[in-house]
Design a protein around this motif. Structure first.
Motif, PDB file in Angstrom:
ATOM      1  N   GLU A 209       0.688  -1.064  -0.146  1.00  0.00           N
ATOM      2  CA  GLU A 209       0.156  -0.077   0.187  1.00  0.00           C
ATOM      3  C   GLU A 209       1.009   1.171  -0.196  1.00  0.00           C
ATOM      4  O   GLU A 209       0.639   2.307  -0.702  1.00  0.00           O
ATOM      5  CB  GLU A 209      -1.202  -0.151   1.300  1.00  0.00           C
ATOM      6  N   ASP A 212       2.717   1.655  -3.515  1.00  0.00           N
ATOM      7  CA  ASP A 212       1.762   1.532  -4.702  1.00  0.00           C
ATOM      8  C   ASP A 212       1.217   3.098  -4.829  1.00  0.00           C
ATOM      9  O   ASP A 212       0.658   3.360  -5.979  1.00  0.00           O
ATOM     10  CB  ASP A 212       0.804   0.558  -4.610  1.00  0.00           C
ATOM     11  N   LYS A 213       0.997   3.606  -3.654  1.00  0.00           N
ATOM     12  CA  LYS A 213       0.237   4.851  -3.982  1.00  0.00           C
ATOM     13  C   LYS A 213       1.128   5.649  -4.717  1.00  0.00           C
ATOM     14  O   LYS A 213       0.805   6.994  -5.187  1.00  0.00           O
ATOM     15  CB  LYS A 213       0.115   5.576  -2.431  1.00  0.00           C
ATOM     16  N   TYR A 214       2.525   5.321  -4.913  1.00  0.00           N
ATOM     17  CA  TYR A 214       3.592   6.289  -5.898  1.00  0.00           C
ATOM     18  C   TYR A 214       3.651   5.740  -7.250  1.00  0.00           C
ATOM     19  O   TYR A 214       4.251   6.410  -8.098  1.00  0.00           O
ATOM     20  CB  TYR A 214       4.841   6.381  -5.315  1.00  0.00           C
TER      21      TYR A 214
END
Length: 223
Positions: A209, A212-214
């Motif tokens: 998480e 993956d937000k980047y």
């Protein structure tokens, strides 16, 4: 053009002073005239200057990249240093060039924009972070940096196409370093507003998480 450059490189393997001595001997032996001696002497080491200018010939990006782009085919020898050579970098540049063919691309929404490739050995633009595995402070050099302007707002976007190729823990250290410096990612002074963003340009994700937000592959979302 590539053949011209290779010839120049091969030509430079011979010391220029040796060439001058050879030409002087040719003149002393009466094999060339004084005019020929002067003409050939002036040619030494000068041919690559004009030919190297031909390298910048990318339709859209040449207006926005502030230093020449040199792209390398996987089968070519490493004649040049500090070039765009990693497959992930080349894929990103080609994708960006295709993106600019679309008249509705989001980069048209800015007053102007520029970008550059960051070089670990030469640039002083980097993101410091704590490498917990090595117990030391290291520097994170994303592959590209974009400067975009819209009105009084300036947006700085770090884009790293090969970021996911690195180990998960080391990558988390880098992202944590980015967040510690640009926690709110929004800076301002009396005249200007600044927004700083970081993207890991990649088709796949890490199933993590925080990482993956980047991660983003859609250029519409990035720009």
């Amino acid at each position: 053009e590539k053949k011209d450059i290779e010839d120049d490189i091969q030509n430079k393997k011979t010391n220029s002073e040796d060439k001058k001595l050879f030409l002087k001997q040719q003149f002393d032996d009466g094999k060339i005239t004084i005019d020929e001696l002067m003409e050939e002497t002036q040619k030494i080491g000068s041919s690559s200057i004009t030919k190297s200018k031909k390298l910048v010939d990318i339709r859209h990006l040449k207006e926005h990249f502030y230093t020449p782009i040199l792209m390398k085919d996987k089968n070519e020898d490493n004649y040049f240093k500090n070039i765009i050579s990693e497959p992930s970098e080349i894929e990103f540049i080609n994708k960006l060039e295709e993106y600019l063919d679309d008249k509705n691309n989001h980069l048209n929404n800015y007053d102007n924009w520029y970008f550059s490739k960051l070089q670990e050995n030469t640039d002083k633009v980097y993101i410091p972070y704590i490498d917990y595995d090595k117990s030391k402070v290291s520097n994170f050099y994303p592959d590209f940096i974009f400067w975009l302007k819209k009105g009084d707002s300036y947006i700085i976007k770090f884009i790293d196409p090969k970021g996911l190729e690195q180990g998960t823990y080391n990558l988390k250290d880098k992202l944590e370093g980015f967040e510690k410096i640009f926690n709110d990612k929004y800076l301002s002074n009396e005249k200007y507003n600044f927004n700083i963003e970081l993207y890991l340009y990649n088709k796949s994700r890490k199933n993590d998480e925080f990482i993956d937000k980047y991660v983003e592959f859609n250029l519409d979302e990035i720009f």
